[in-house]
Write a protein that holds these residues in place. Structure first.
Motif, PDB file in Angstrom:
ATOM      1  N   ASP A 206      91.999  67.082  50.792  1.00 59.54           N
ATOM      2  CA  ASP A 206      91.690  65.929  51.638  1.00 59.54           C
ATOM      3  C   ASP A 206      90.906  66.375  52.873  1.00 59.54           C
ATOM      4  N   PHE A 207      91.346  67.481  53.471  1.00 60.71           N
ATOM      5  CA  PHE A 207      90.649  67.996  54.650  1.00 60.71           C
ATOM      6  C   PHE A 207      89.240  68.449  54.294  1.00 60.71           C
ATOM      7  N   MET A 208      89.099  69.156  53.175  1.00 62.11           N
ATOM      8  CA  MET A 208      87.796  69.683  52.787  1.00 62.11           C
ATOM      9  C   MET A 208      86.787  68.576  52.514  1.00 62.11           C
ATOM     10  N   SER A 209      87.267  67.427  52.081  1.00 60.59           N
ATOM     11  CA  SER A 209      86.356  66.320  51.781  1.00 60.59           C
ATOM     12  C   SER A 209      86.189  65.372  52.966  1.00 60.59           C
ATOM     13  N   SER A 210      86.822  65.703  54.088  1.00 64.84           N
ATOM     14  CA  SER A 210      86.729  64.852  55.273  1.00 64.84           C
ATOM     15  C   SER A 210      85.495  65.210  56.095  1.00 64.84           C
ATOM     16  N   ASP A 211      85.323  64.489  57.203  1.00 69.31           N
ATOM     17  CA  ASP A 211      84.228  64.778  58.116  1.00 69.31           C
ATOM     18  C   ASP A 211      84.617  65.795  59.184  1.00 69.31           C
ATOM     19  N   PHE A 212      85.858  66.270  59.147  1.00 72.88           N
ATOM     20  CA  PHE A 212      86.307  67.221  60.155  1.00 72.88           C
ATOM     21  C   PHE A 212      85.836  68.619  59.798  1.00 72.88           C
ATOM     22  N   ASN A 213      85.560  69.432  60.806  1.00 75.86           N
ATOM     23  CA  ASN A 213      84.893  70.707  60.536  1.00 75.86           C
ATOM     24  C   ASN A 213      85.623  71.937  61.055  1.00 75.86           C
ATOM     25  N   ALA A 214      86.844  71.804  61.524  1.00 78.16           N
ATOM     26  CA  ALA A 214      87.549  72.979  62.027  1.00 78.16           C
ATOM     27  C   ALA A 214      89.033  72.698  62.130  1.00 78.16           C
ATOM     28  N   THR A 215      89.803  73.763  62.100  1.00 76.17           N
ATOM     29  CA  THR A 215      91.206  73.655  62.488  1.00 76.17           C
ATOM     30  C   THR A 215      91.393  74.454  63.772  1.00 76.17           C
ATOM     31  N   PRO A 216      92.175  73.930  64.722  1.00 77.82           N
ATOM     32  CA  PRO A 216      92.840  72.638  64.600  1.00 77.82           C
ATOM     33  C   PRO A 216      91.887  71.478  64.899  1.00 77.82           C
ATOM     34  N   THR A 217      92.087  70.382  64.206  1.00 78.98           N
ATOM     35  CA  THR A 217      91.482  69.108  64.567  1.00 78.98           C
ATOM     36  C   THR A 217      92.601  68.233  65.097  1.00 78.98           C
ATOM     37  N   ILE A 218      92.399  67.671  66.293  1.00 74.24           N
ATOM     38  CA  ILE A 218      93.440  66.902  66.970  1.00 74.24           C
ATOM     39  C   ILE A 218      92.887  65.515  67.304  1.00 74.24           C
ATOM     40  N   LEU A 219      93.524  64.491  66.769  1.00 74.65           N
ATOM     41  CA  LEU A 219      93.115  63.112  67.027  1.00 74.65           C
ATOM     42  C   LEU A 219      94.238  62.374  67.753  1.00 74.65           C
ATOM     43  N   LEU A 220      93.870  61.519  68.678  1.00 79.80           N
ATOM     44  CA  LEU A 220      94.840  60.636  69.326  1.00 79.80           C
ATOM     45  C   LEU A 220      94.417  59.207  69.023  1.00 79.80           C
ATOM     46  N   ASN A 221      95.253  58.510  68.275  1.00 78.62           N
ATOM     47  CA  ASN A 221      94.922  57.162  67.798  1.00 78.62           C
ATOM     48  C   ASN A 221      93.524  57.130  67.171  1.00 78.62           C
ATOM     49  N   GLY A 222      93.251  58.163  66.378  1.00 76.42           N
ATOM     50  CA  GLY A 222      92.009  58.227  65.615  1.00 76.42           C
ATOM     51  C   GLY A 222      90.827  58.828  66.338  1.00 76.42           C
ATOM     52  N   GLU A 223      90.962  59.134  67.624  1.00 77.82           N
ATOM     53  CA  GLU A 223      89.844  59.688  68.397  1.00 77.82           C
ATOM     54  C   GLU A 223      90.028  61.193  68.552  1.00 77.82           C
ATOM     55  N   ASN A 224      88.966  61.936  68.233  1.00 82.14           N
ATOM     56  CA  ASN A 224      89.023  63.389  68.359  1.00 82.14           C
ATOM     57  C   ASN A 224      89.046  63.759  69.839  1.00 82.14           C
ATOM     58  N   ILE A 225      90.134  64.391  70.276  1.00 80.74           N
ATOM     59  CA  ILE A 225      90.298  64.668  71.704  1.00 80.74           C
ATOM     60  C   ILE A 225      90.308  66.155  72.017  1.00 80.74           C
ATOM     61  N   TYR A 226      90.014  66.987  71.042  1.00 75.11           N
ATOM     62  CA  TYR A 226      90.172  68.436  71.234  1.00 75.11           C
ATOM     63  C   TYR A 226      88.910  69.166  70.807  1.00 75.11           C
ATOM     64  N   GLY A 227      88.503  70.119  71.614  1.00 75.68           N
ATOM     65  CA  GLY A 227      87.371  70.956  71.226  1.00 75.68           C
ATOM     66  C   GLY A 227      86.087  70.674  71.972  1.00 75.68           C
ATOM     67  N   ASP A 228      86.085  69.660  72.859  1.00 72.19           N
ATOM     68  CA  ASP A 228      84.890  69.374  73.643  1.00 72.19           C
ATOM     69  C   ASP A 228      84.999  70.090  74.988  1.00 72.19           C
ATOM     70  N   PRO A 229      84.210  71.158  75.225  1.00 71.96           N
ATOM     71  CA  PRO A 229      84.352  71.909  76.463  1.00 71.96           C
ATOM     72  C   PRO A 229      84.065  71.082  77.709  1.00 71.96           C
ATOM     73  N   SER A 230      83.320  69.975  77.569  1.00 69.95           N
ATOM     74  CA  SER A 230      83.017  69.153  78.741  1.00 69.95           C
ATOM     75  C   SER A 230      84.192  68.264  79.128  1.00 69.95           C
ATOM     76  N   VAL A 231      85.116  68.043  78.180  1.00 67.83           N
ATOM     77  CA  VAL A 231      86.319  67.241  78.462  1.00 67.83           C
ATOM     78  C   VAL A 231      87.519  67.997  77.901  1.00 67.83           C
TER      79      VAL A 231
END
Length: 249
Positions: A206-231
């Motif tokens: 499921d992960f391999m066929s998703s649009d996510f590109n790294a672990t860990p991927t962290i979503l809060l209520n569906g929004e990716n909130i982890y991995g952006d150095p600016s935030v």
């Protein structure tokens, strides 16, 4: 054959050899489908590299139903934290070590539900069975209501990425001794038999066929909130975001 013809054929062979090398390089890039991103926000906001996901090993396609995540917290919580992680992934270990306390705090308070999608991409990248076996063991612990505690124990005892220590099922059973009541015959059989290996394979697919590109991927209520150095995400900012969602619910 003239020297000119021989030189021409030699150049043609060189071009063909170079083309084959380019094709091999392209194929390798295609196998490494998901490039690890940069994860940030671990307490001191140190940058760490996410895991490169290879379409090999225990990856594969998913011909069965989607794998349901393991859920911690109340189903009615206003905020849902979705976590994609691999027990052999160093960046996942840094995330867990940095955010473990605040996640427990928020799930215990009923404001956050955490959904864990366990994957085995490192087994596919550098070979081994540690990601798969650890994920299976975590689902075995979930069968007995001990997922959260055992999940924490695994990350607290995470080996180096290249060390396939979690491939040893006896070690996974020994670590269960750190969780009250978990080291029992049912758990041991579940771990040794790989009872949930199919679930792990489907979760990884499921992960391999998703649009996510790294672990860990962290979503809060569906929004990716982890991995952006600016935030950068920190425990305090996660707490604030969850509390804002709870206040608006």
């Amino acid at each position: 054959m003239s020297q000119k013809n021989r030189d021409g054929k030699g150049r043609a062979r060189d071009r063909m050899r170079e083309e084959r090398e380019r094709e091999k390089t392209a194929e390798k890039r295609m196998r490494l489908l998901k490039v690890g991103g940069t994860a940030t926000g671990i307490l001191a906001v140190a940058a760490v590299v996410g895991v490169l996901a290879a379409n090999s090993g225990s990856g594969g396609g998913n011909d069965g139903p989607a794998a349901e995540p393991i859920t911690v917290g109340q189903s009615t919580a206003p905020a849902t934290l979705t976590v994609y992680e691999d027990f052999r992934c160093p960046a996942c270990g840094q995330f867990e070590n940095g955010f473990r306390d605040v996640i427990h705090e928020l799930t215990d308070a009923g404001t956050l539900k955490a959904e864990y999608h366990l994957v085995s991409i490192i087994d596919g990248n550098i070979r081994g069975d540690g990601s798969k076996n650890a994920a299976n063991a975590a689902q075995c612990a979930n069968d007995q209501g001990s997922f959260a505690a055992y999940h924490d124990v695994l990350f607290e005892n995470q080996p180096a990425e290249a060390d396939d220590a979690f491939g040893d099922k006896d070690l996974l059973i020994d670590l269960a001794g750190q969780v009250d009541g978990l080291d029992n015959a049912e758990f041991r059989t579940c771990v040794q038999d790989g009872t949930h290996d199919d679930w792990v394979q489907r979760s990884n697919a499921d992960f391999m066929s998703s649009d996510f590109n790294a672990t860990p991927t962290i979503l809060l209520n569906g929004e990716n909130i982890y991995g952006d150095p600016s935030v950068p995400l920190t425990p305090d900012s996660l707490r604030n975001q969850v509390n804002q969602l709870a206040a608006g619910s």
